[in-house]
Design a protein around this motif. Structure first.
Motif, short mmCIF file in Angstrom:
data_model
loop_
_atom_site.label_atom_id
_atom_site.label_comp_id
_atom_site.label_asym_id
_atom_site.label_seq_id
_atom_site.Cartn_x
_atom_site.Cartn_y
_atom_site.Cartn_z
N GLN A 63 106.70 2.80 117.04
CA GLN A 63 106.71 3.30 118.73
C GLN A 63 105.16 3.63 118.65
O GLN A 63 104.66 4.79 118.10
N ILE A 78 103.12 6.68 120.17
CA ILE A 78 103.43 8.12 120.83
C ILE A 78 102.09 8.54 121.43
O ILE A 78 100.93 7.86 120.73
N ASP A 105 102.70 14.23 123.05
CA ASP A 105 103.47 13.36 123.90
C ASP A 105 104.76 13.84 121.81
O ASP A 105 104.29 14.35 120.61
N THR A 106 105.88 13.49 122.34
CA THR A 106 106.75 14.21 121.31
C THR A 106 107.76 13.14 121.55
O THR A 106 108.38 12.29 122.22
N GLU A 107 108.35 12.04 120.19
CA GLU A 107 109.14 11.00 119.81
C GLU A 107 109.96 11.70 118.69
O GLU A 107 110.20 12.35 118.29
N VAL A 139 113.52 11.19 116.77
CA VAL A 139 113.49 9.53 115.35
C VAL A 139 114.41 10.10 114.85
O VAL A 139 114.77 11.42 114.51
N LEU A 165 105.39 4.45 113.48
CA LEU A 165 105.09 5.24 114.45
C LEU A 165 103.37 5.07 114.99
O LEU A 165 102.51 4.64 113.95
N ASP A 217 111.99 15.81 115.68
CA ASP A 217 111.12 15.46 116.45
C ASP A 217 109.23 14.76 115.69
O ASP A 217 109.73 15.83 114.69
N THR A 253 106.01 15.22 116.95
CA THR A 253 104.46 15.77 118.35
C THR A 253 102.83 14.73 117.74
O THR A 253 103.09 15.90 116.54
#
Length: 691
Positions: A27, A29, A33-35, A37, A48, A123, A125
């Motif tokens: 993924q 990022i 941004d915040t992902e 998971v 990531l 999260d 970030t």
């Protein structure tokens, strides 16, 4: 086979499996941004991908992490299949904030895997820190050159950030680094390398550094003296380089480079020691500065070292070495020093007695040798050397050289480490009686008594029982000591003063008495105050008025004063030419001839000595000063009755503790001298001359 299996398992820990067989499943990022998971199982992994510019700090903030989850995090440079892990950390739990600075732009991969599985989302970030203008200086080959008095700006914007600087320094200069504007939350290290140490070394951690200081906070003033001209590299990095550390800061701060150099700085090693004869000057211009001096001292002399003009606030150490031992060992760390004193401040006068003739080395250095110490200065310090002349008994520093005490003897402790041994015989009574008189004000001493047969058997005072001890004696005192049996006993006298006590009259002699011995005289008019002096006069061949009267309180005639003085001085009375005086009785002719030849008197006229007249205290002062060659210390006299004719002589008597006058303001210059007072004058003068 088991080894192959183990190797395969270990490789799998670093290479993606399962869902990451297609690594483009990672993924991406974007910055800011915040992902969201989460782990689906104990064997699950999360990948990531982040894009970072050169010299930026990569920041990952893990929040809302499930309470029971324990996880590991890895950071890869580029394609994970290459296996190039930049950093990793195990057993994280709860929220974490990770930071790592990269040295080139590109894609970086983050792998997370559970160590202890717990379900639930959390999260991640992604943010970055901006590089400052000096960020290329992460390696010593790109070090920024600092010119003297120049200020540079730097930041440590990630736990693994490093900044290198290069300075050019002359031999014996102190490198001064002033760090200002340091962020409150920054913790940093400073390490200094010689250029030669870094050449040919891929990793500076494998190079030998000169000095390193860790975990600095806030503004610091850093200092280190170098011993040779050349280029030096300074590495500044974060105190805690773990990528979860919070010791870094994105705020810039300043470094300023200056140098210091002092006088006489070539003597940083004992092999370069300056020869100290009477006076030298030096500086301690850096916390690691050292100054060495070399002196020549004769057996039983006490060296007196005066350290003057010491800058305010400076604390310094003083260490003394036996030259022969130091030169043999070749290293001060491998030889036992004779004495050392720490944390001295201001002007100090230090004394130390040596037991053998030879060369001695003195090391002087700041007490605080840390690079951030402020205990240094470029101001000049003065070192003065004098020596105390040993008295007649200075050889008795060992019990094997003990002075046999028969009645009374002269002694002194002419340095803080001086000791005197005496031996006495106890014949019938099981008591040893000792007395000390004329003890100078300021002297503090201890007395130890040992049984002679025991000490001679074991040959070491440390292995023998002490029969008697008394500490911190500082006045005239008599002792009665119970002893187990008759026989010989050894008396050890040591100083209780410190090496740096300047008020102690080290060169003043005093007396020790064996009170078991009967008085030498049977005079009934001699009070205790006069007993030692009258015994001394009789020992020198002088007599009283009769077997029972010394005439202690009677005025003394000029003729009798002359005879007494000549006997005490031991002048040659046989070869002296005739004085020319016509009024001298036959018993005194040779004595007065010798007195005139010695330049002590010229009589009243060319032909008269005025033998039968009483002599004044002022006239006696002149005779004594000339006869014993006493010197004054140039201190102003408090006496108001001393005419110019007598001033030099009276000053000399007062300076040598021969007299304190008849009152605080009068010497009694024109008063007739008493026989008892004259005896005291002669005893004290003899003690002063012995010193």
């Amino acid at each position: 086979m088991r080894l192959v299996v183990l190797l395969l398992f270990s490789m799998l820990a670093f290479f993606p499996t399962g869902a990451f067989a297609d690594d483009f499943d990672a993924q991406t990022i974007l910055e800011g941004d915040t992902e969201v998971v989460g782990f689906e199982s104990a064997s699950d992994m999360i990948w990531l991908k982040v894009d970072v510019d050169e010299d930026q700090g990569l920041l990952l903030d893990f929040t809302d992490v499930p309470r029971d989850l324990v996880y590991n995090v890895y950071l890869y440079d580029g394609n994970p299949y290459d296996g190039h892990i930049l950093t990793y950390d195990y057993y994280f739990s709860g929220n974490q904030f990770l930071a790592y600075k990269v040295d080139h732009a590109g894609s970086y991969y983050v792998k997370m895997e559970p160590e202890e599985f717990a379900s639930g989302e959390f999260d991640v970030t992604y943010t970055t820190t901006e590089p400052d203008q000096n960020e290329p200086n992460d390696v010593y080959t790109k070090a920024i050159v600092l010119d003297e008095n120049e200020t540079e700006t730097l930041t440590l914007n990630a736990p693994n950030d490093v900044d290198w600087f290069k300075v050019q320094v002359e031999q014996d200069q102190g490198i001064l680094l002033d760090f200002t504007g340091v962020p409150d939350d920054l913790v940093y290290n400073v390490t200094l390398f010689e250029e030669e140490a870094l050449q040919g070394v891929e990793d500076p951690d494998d190079a030998e550094y000169l000095v390193s200081d860790y975990y600095f906070t806030g503004n610091q003033f850093w200092n280190h003296k170098v011993l040779k001209t050349g280029a030096y590299y300074i590495r500044i990095d974060v105190g805690d380089d773990n990528w979860y550390s919070e010791d870094y800061s994105t705020e810039p701060f300043n470094i300023k480079f200056t140098t210091s150099i002092g006088e006489g700085d070539q003597n940083d090693d004992y092999t370069q020691a300056l020869e100290l004869k009477t006076k030298e000057t030096f500086t301690l211009n850096s916390p690691n500065d050292i100054d060495w001096f070399k002196i020549q001292v004769n057996q039983d002399q006490a060296m007196v070292l005066n350290v003057a003009d010491v800058p305010n606030g400076m604390e310094y150490d003083f260490t003394l070495y036996d030259g022969k031992e130091l030169e043999k060992a070749g290293d001060p760390e491998r030889v036992q020093y004779l004495t050392t004193e720490y944390y001295l401040t201001g002007e100090q006068t230090l004394t130390h007695k040596v037991l053998k003739t030879g060369t001695y080395y003195i090391k002087i250095n700041p007490s605080d040798e840390s690079t951030y110490s402020t205990s240094f200065s470029t101001e000049v310090i003065t070192l003065n050397l004098t020596t105390n002349t040993p008295d007649a008994n200075e050889q008795n520093d060992s019990y094997k050289q003990a002075t046999l005490l028969e009645g009374q003897d002269t002694m002194s402790l002419n340095a803080w480490n001086d000791i005197d041994w005496f031996k006495v015989a106890v014949e019938k009574e099981k008591q040893l009686k000792l007395g000390f008189s004329e003890v100078p004000a300021g002297v503090s001493f201890s007395v130890y008594v040992y049984k002679g047969s025991e000490l001679e058997k074991f040959e070491d005072p440390e292995r023998v029982e002490v029969i008697f001890r008394e500490y911190y004696i500082d006045e005239d005192m008599d002792f009665t000591i119970d002893v187990p049996e008759s026989g010989e006993y050894y008396i050890l006298i040591t100083s209780d003063n410190e090496i740096y006590e300047t008020t102690v009259p080290w060169t003043t002699a005093w007396r020790i008495k064996d009170l078991n011995k009967a008085p030498m005289t049977n005079f009934t008019d001699v009070a205790a105050k006069y007993q030692d002096a009258v015994d001394f006069m009789v020992l020198k061949g002088n007599q009283g008025f009769s077997e029972t009267l010394f005439g202690t309180y009677d005025n003394i005639k000029r003729v009798d004063a002359a005879i007494m003085l000549v006997r005490v001085l031991g002048l040659d009375i046989e070869s002296a030419p005739d004085s020319g005086f016509t009024d001298v009785p036959g018993r005194a002719v040779k004595y007065i001839n010798a007195l005139k030849q010695a330049g002590i008197t010229s009589g009243k006229t060319a032909t008269t000595f005025d033998s039968q007249s009483s002599i004044t205290r002022g006239e006696l002062a002149i005779w004594i000063q000339r006869g014993f060659d006493l010197q004054a210390n140039n201190k102003a006299l408090a006496f108001t009755d001393v005419a110019d004719r007598y001033k030099e002589a009276v000053e000399a008597l007062v300076s040598n503790s021969i007299t304190s006058g008849t009152s605080q303001t009068t010497f009694g210059t024109t008063d007739f001298a008493k026989r008892g007072d004259y005896a005291i004058f002669l005893l004290r003068s003899d003690m002063a001359m012995t010193k």
